[in-house]
Structures are given as C-alpha cells and as structure tokens.
Motif scaffolding. Sequence first.
Motif, short mmCIF file in Angstrom:
data_model
loop_
_atom_site.label_atom_id
_atom_site.label_comp_id
_atom_site.label_asym_id
_atom_site.label_seq_id
_atom_site.Cartn_x
_atom_site.Cartn_y
_atom_site.Cartn_z
N ARG A 128 0.74 -1.03 0.02
CA ARG A 128 0.08 -0.17 0.04
C ARG A 128 1.11 1.56 0.04
O ARG A 128 0.36 2.53 -1.31
CB ARG A 128 -0.76 0.50 1.09
CG ARG A 128 -1.96 1.10 0.69
CD ARG A 128 -1.39 2.26 2.36
NE ARG A 128 -2.60 3.45 2.58
CZ ARG A 128 -1.94 4.99 2.38
NH1 ARG A 128 -0.39 5.14 3.15
NH2 ARG A 128 -2.76 5.68 2.69
N ASP A 129 2.14 1.29 0.49
CA ASP A 129 2.81 2.61 0.67
C ASP A 129 3.48 3.15 -0.66
O ASP A 129 3.43 3.76 -1.18
CB ASP A 129 3.77 2.36 1.98
CG ASP A 129 3.34 2.82 3.16
OD1 ASP A 129 2.38 2.39 3.40
OD2 ASP A 129 3.66 2.13 4.42
N ALA A 130 3.63 1.96 -0.63
CA ALA A 130 4.51 1.45 -2.44
C ALA A 130 4.02 2.03 -3.93
O ALA A 130 3.82 2.89 -4.43
CB ALA A 130 4.86 0.25 -3.02
N ILE A 131 2.26 1.94 -3.46
CA ILE A 131 1.17 2.75 -4.04
C ILE A 131 1.28 3.59 -3.87
O ILE A 131 1.11 4.62 -5.28
CB ILE A 131 0.33 1.61 -4.38
CG1 ILE A 131 0.09 -0.24 -4.86
CG2 ILE A 131 -1.31 2.38 -4.86
CD1 ILE A 131 -0.82 -0.83 -5.00
N GLU A 132 1.26 4.25 -2.69
CA GLU A 132 0.81 5.75 -2.34
C GLU A 132 2.17 6.83 -3.34
O GLU A 132 1.99 7.15 -3.73
CB GLU A 132 0.63 6.08 -0.97
CG GLU A 132 0.38 7.14 -0.20
CD GLU A 132 -0.04 7.26 0.61
OE1 GLU A 132 -0.86 8.54 1.17
OE2 GLU A 132 1.48 6.95 1.97
N ARG A 133 3.09 6.13 -3.13
CA ARG A 133 4.42 6.82 -3.51
C ARG A 133 4.22 7.24 -5.04
O ARG A 133 4.81 7.49 -5.80
CB ARG A 133 5.63 6.03 -3.65
CG ARG A 133 6.68 5.83 -2.78
CD ARG A 133 7.75 5.25 -2.34
NE ARG A 133 8.84 6.16 -2.93
CZ ARG A 133 9.64 5.68 -4.17
NH1 ARG A 133 9.62 4.00 -3.91
NH2 ARG A 133 10.83 6.16 -4.58
N CYS A 134 3.72 5.55 -6.11
CA CYS A 134 3.08 5.79 -7.59
C CYS A 134 2.45 6.98 -7.59
O CYS A 134 2.10 7.73 -8.00
CB CYS A 134 3.04 4.88 -7.58
SG CYS A 134 4.20 3.06 -8.01
N ILE A 135 1.12 7.17 -6.75
CA ILE A 135 0.26 8.37 -6.99
C ILE A 135 0.81 9.21 -6.32
O ILE A 135 0.43 10.16 -7.78
CB ILE A 135 -1.21 7.53 -5.71
CG1 ILE A 135 -1.58 6.47 -5.36
CG2 ILE A 135 -1.95 8.85 -6.31
CD1 ILE A 135 -2.46 6.01 -5.34
N VAL A 148 -6.92 0.42 -4.47
CA VAL A 148 -5.56 -0.36 -5.60
C VAL A 148 -4.66 -1.61 -5.56
O VAL A 148 -4.17 -2.09 -5.89
CB VAL A 148 -4.16 1.41 -5.89
CG1 VAL A 148 -3.57 0.62 -7.34
CG2 VAL A 148 -5.37 2.08 -6.59
N THR A 149 -4.44 -1.57 -3.78
CA THR A 149 -3.32 -2.09 -3.02
C THR A 149 -3.84 -3.57 -3.41
O THR A 149 -3.80 -4.97 -3.82
CB THR A 149 -3.40 -2.23 -2.09
OG1 THR A 149 -2.97 -0.57 -1.94
CG2 THR A 149 -1.82 -2.67 -1.03
N ARG A 150 -5.44 -3.54 -3.12
CA ARG A 150 -6.22 -4.97 -3.03
C ARG A 150 -6.16 -5.46 -4.48
O ARG A 150 -6.68 -6.99 -4.88
CB ARG A 150 -7.26 -4.61 -2.25
CG ARG A 150 -7.30 -4.52 -0.99
CD ARG A 150 -8.41 -4.05 0.02
NE ARG A 150 -8.76 -4.76 1.45
CZ ARG A 150 -8.42 -3.70 2.07
NH1 ARG A 150 -7.88 -2.09 1.59
NH2 ARG A 150 -8.22 -3.71 3.07
N HIS A 151 -6.76 -4.62 -5.34
CA HIS A 151 -6.47 -4.73 -6.71
C HIS A 151 -5.71 -5.42 -6.99
O HIS A 151 -5.34 -6.80 -7.72
CB HIS A 151 -7.06 -3.50 -7.54
CG HIS A 151 -8.36 -3.39 -7.33
ND1 HIS A 151 -8.83 -1.95 -8.11
CD2 HIS A 151 -9.62 -3.74 -7.69
CE1 HIS A 151 -10.07 -2.03 -8.37
NE2 HIS A 151 -10.16 -2.54 -7.50
N LEU A 152 -4.71 -5.23 -7.11
CA LEU A 152 -3.23 -5.80 -7.04
C LEU A 152 -3.04 -6.45 -6.44
O LEU A 152 -2.52 -7.95 -6.62
CB LEU A 152 -2.04 -4.92 -6.45
CG LEU A 152 -0.19 -5.74 -6.62
CD1 LEU A 152 -0.32 -5.48 -8.35
CD2 LEU A 152 0.52 -4.18 -6.57
N TRP A 153 -3.68 -6.93 -5.04
CA TRP A 153 -3.38 -8.05 -4.52
C TRP A 153 -4.00 -9.32 -4.88
O TRP A 153 -2.96 -10.64 -4.64
CB TRP A 153 -3.95 -8.44 -2.68
CG TRP A 153 -3.63 -8.62 -1.84
CD1 TRP A 153 -4.82 -9.68 -1.32
CD2 TRP A 153 -2.91 -8.71 -1.04
NE1 TRP A 153 -4.40 -10.65 0.10
CE2 TRP A 153 -3.29 -10.04 0.21
CE3 TRP A 153 -1.38 -8.90 -0.35
CZ2 TRP A 153 -2.59 -10.44 0.86
CZ3 TRP A 153 -0.59 -8.70 -0.02
CH2 TRP A 153 -0.85 -9.77 1.27
#
Length: 210
Positions: A128-135, A148-153
């Motif tokens: 989740r923190d890695a995805i927030e960096r992307c956003i 978004v994290t759950r979609h990737l999960w």
Amino acid sequence: MSNPVPTRLLSAAARLLSEEGPAALTTRRLAREVGTSTMAVYTHFGSLPDLVRAVIHEGFQRVADRLRALPTTDDPVADLFEKCRVTLEYARAEPHHFTVMFSGSPLAGFQMSEEDLRIGSHALRIARDAIERCIVAGRFRPAEPWLVTRHLWCQMHGLIQLERAGYFGPAFVPPGTPYLDTCLRDFAVGAGDTLEAATTSVARPRPAQD
C-alpha cells in the motif's frame, strides 16, 4: 547446526497442512516427523491451533522481512514491481507456508482472529505504501491507495495460484513468456501510468540487495 525444535515443528506443520490437509496434523504425527515428543508441541506452542497461528505469523513475517529489505530507488513503479517479484519468489520458495497463510481456517478449532488479520495486513501495508508513492509521484491516477492495493493483491494471488496449478507451463504458455512482467505492466497502465513509462519500469534492472 540443526534447526531448533520450534522451527522444525513450524516447518513440519506447514508441510503436513499443505500436502495432506488438516487430518494429518496431529501431535503424534508432528513428533514423529520432527523426532521429538508430543509434549514439545504443547511446551513450545500451547496447542495445535496455536501452532497453526504461529505458522501463519511466521510466514507473513518472512514476507515482510524480504519486502522491507528491498532498496528504494527513484522509480516508485519499478520498486512496486520488485515487491511483486519478491512476493512471487517467496511463494515459490516457501510453498507450504504460503498455502497455510491463505487457507482460511485449516484446522478444527482454529479461527482467524483480528490479531491474525492485523499481522497479515503488515505485508499488505508495505504494498500500500509503495502504491501511494506511485500516486504521489503522478505515475498512478489519484485513488484510494488501499483500493488499488487490493486490486493488485487479487491479481498477484490469482497469478500465483495459476502458476502453482501448472497453467503457466509449456502446455499453456510458450517457454520464456514474461507473464509476471506483462501483468505488472498492464496493472500499472490500468492504474494510470503510461504504457511507455510502465514498460520502462518493468524492464529496469533489479536492484542489488545488501
């Protein structure tokens, strides 16, 4: 130097549950597999359900340790991709632990508690923190990071299950097909990245680890 008894009990329990199911997990069978007494289970873990809980916690801790050990680069999408690759590598290297981690309630008398789910969410929070960096970097469109994290999960676990079932073998996918990289690239594009940027990130050399 041999592994201590608790470590061997955890490994044996994970293997028995993964390969043979809950009926195989008895104190007598564990003692025979590990070469110890039945009392060792109770001495080190208290009960069989507590042993299963320890297997799950140990598995999530191993994943989290591997993910936290990854370096941070100037490309947040490439960093996210690397976390996904490491997760897949863990599933391949530790198939028994991975199975128990995500098998729900694999033993009569064991139920996932809020604390168990919290332990599991630690690894998910790293993603989740890695995805927030992307956003924040503008690579992914503004969105709720947990969604978004759950979609990737879901995507990663579907891929892992299909691979383990043999559906990425030569009968289904030409040898050498980079199916993980393709899935990651398409996920990033779906999350708002450009095809060019996502393709560059997925092809970026893997960072060296200490």
